[in-house]
Motif scaffolding. Structure first.
Motif, short mmCIF file in Angstrom:
data_model
loop_
_atom_site.label_atom_id
_atom_site.label_comp_id
_atom_site.label_asym_id
_atom_site.label_seq_id
_atom_site.Cartn_x
_atom_site.Cartn_y
_atom_site.Cartn_z
N THR A 198 -1.42 -6.80 -2.75
CA THR A 198 -1.54 -5.60 -3.55
C THR A 198 -3.02 -5.33 -3.82
OG1 THR A 198 -0.77 -4.47 -5.56
CG2 THR A 198 -1.23 -6.83 -5.76
N PHE A 207 0.84 -1.20 0.00
CA PHE A 207 0.00 0.00 0.00
C PHE A 207 0.88 1.25 0.00
CE2 PHE A 207 -2.37 3.13 2.78
CZ PHE A 207 -3.26 3.54 1.80
N GLN A 208 0.56 2.18 -0.89
CA GLN A 208 1.25 3.47 -1.02
C GLN A 208 2.70 3.34 -1.47
OE1 GLN A 208 0.49 5.50 2.76
NE2 GLN A 208 -1.27 6.55 1.84
N TYR A 241 -3.91 0.41 -5.67
CA TYR A 241 -2.55 0.81 -5.32
C TYR A 241 -1.74 1.22 -6.55
CZ TYR A 241 -3.59 -1.78 -0.97
OH TYR A 241 -4.14 -2.26 0.19
#
Length: 274
Positions: free
Chosen positions: A46, A22-23, A50
């Motif tokens: 994932t 994430f991110q 994302y």
């Protein structure tokens, strides 16, 4: 290092500790996932939202690890809800990941205002029946959402991935998971953005066990039976987060961390996030 598996309600084995992205920007994802795979992670989490499924795919290709030793999770984004849309969106994710099948596919959010997560779940049932996913589940579903899915389709999710950490322990939801046979998976397991790792209870237990505060919190999750997916792009931290199987919290340690409950969310409330 051997990561223990949990057996999901359809018999599929899922590593209890995985690596989240994430991110993580797509251009950084291949390096981060590659580092995680070299460290020993075999479960990668994932999502379409994302924007880094291609980076995950690159790392998987370059790793040389046999496909059957990997456990890959991705998620359906909110604007792809609906039976046909879900099936099409899955195919897009599968192509971006470069895989013949995905191990776990999750509805990312229930988006209750749309009121179409049951229809979406029926699309997931088709994907499971077609053999292109090994297990189907949900993310951020509340008790009412879960009850409706089960009542209207008869198919119990294998996993519910939820925000979960000592500040937000989700006792009611975890209890429902236990009753239904749903595995609890924790996102934001270290309460990103909070002061959790500086709490006296955490730092004192870290000193007691000669571990880092993050390792103590991750160990707490594992001993509760949660699946956990910490995220980092720092090689030393990636390895540190995996090194949580060489010690054990005692009953008093677990109870002490459980006193940190605050009902504090660091992410959106699923009842109103649409």
């Amino acid at each position: 290092m051997t990561i223990p598996n949990l057996t999901l309600n359809n018999g599929v084995a899922m590593p209890q500790l995985g690596f989240g992205v994430f991110q993580v920007p797509n251009e950084e994802t291949a390096a981060a996932v590659g580092e995680a795979l070299r460290a020993g992670y075999r479960s990668i989490d994932t999502a379409k939202a994302y924007g880094n499924e291609e980076g995950v795919a690159q790392a998987l290709r370059e790793s040389g690890i046999p496909r059957d030793e990997l456990f890959i999770t991705t998620k359906l984004w909110n604007d792809d809800h609906g039976y046909d849309s879900a099936v099409r969106a899955f195919e897009g994710s599968r192509q971006r990941l470069g895989l013949d099948y995905v191990d776990l596919y999750l509805i990312h959010w229930p988006t209750p205002r749309r009121d179409d997560y049951v229809e979406t779940w029926q699309g997931f049932e088709k994907l499971l029946a077609d053999g292109v996913v090994r297990a189907i589940g949900v993310s951020n579903f509340q008790p009412a959402h879960l009850r409706r899915l089960v009542d209207e389709t008869g198919t119990v999710p294998a996993v519910n991935q939820i925000e979960l950490h000592p500040y937000l322990q989700q006792a009611e939801l975890r209890g429902m998971h236990g009753d239904l046979g749903i595995a609890t998976e924790a996102w934001s397991p270290l309460a990103k953005g909070g002061d959790l790792l500086g709490e006296h209870a955490v730092t004192e237990l870290a000193a007691k066990h000669d571990r880092t505060p993050a390792q103590v919190v991750l160990r707490w999750h594992l001993q509760l039976g949660n699946v956990v997916i910490p995220k980092s792009v720092t090689p030393a931290r990636i390895r540190e987060n995996l090194d949580v199987f060489g010690f054990e919290l005692d009953t008093d340690d677990v109870a002490r961390l459980s006193t940190l409950e605050r009902g504090l969310r660091t992410g959106p409330n699923p009842d109103i996030f649409n």
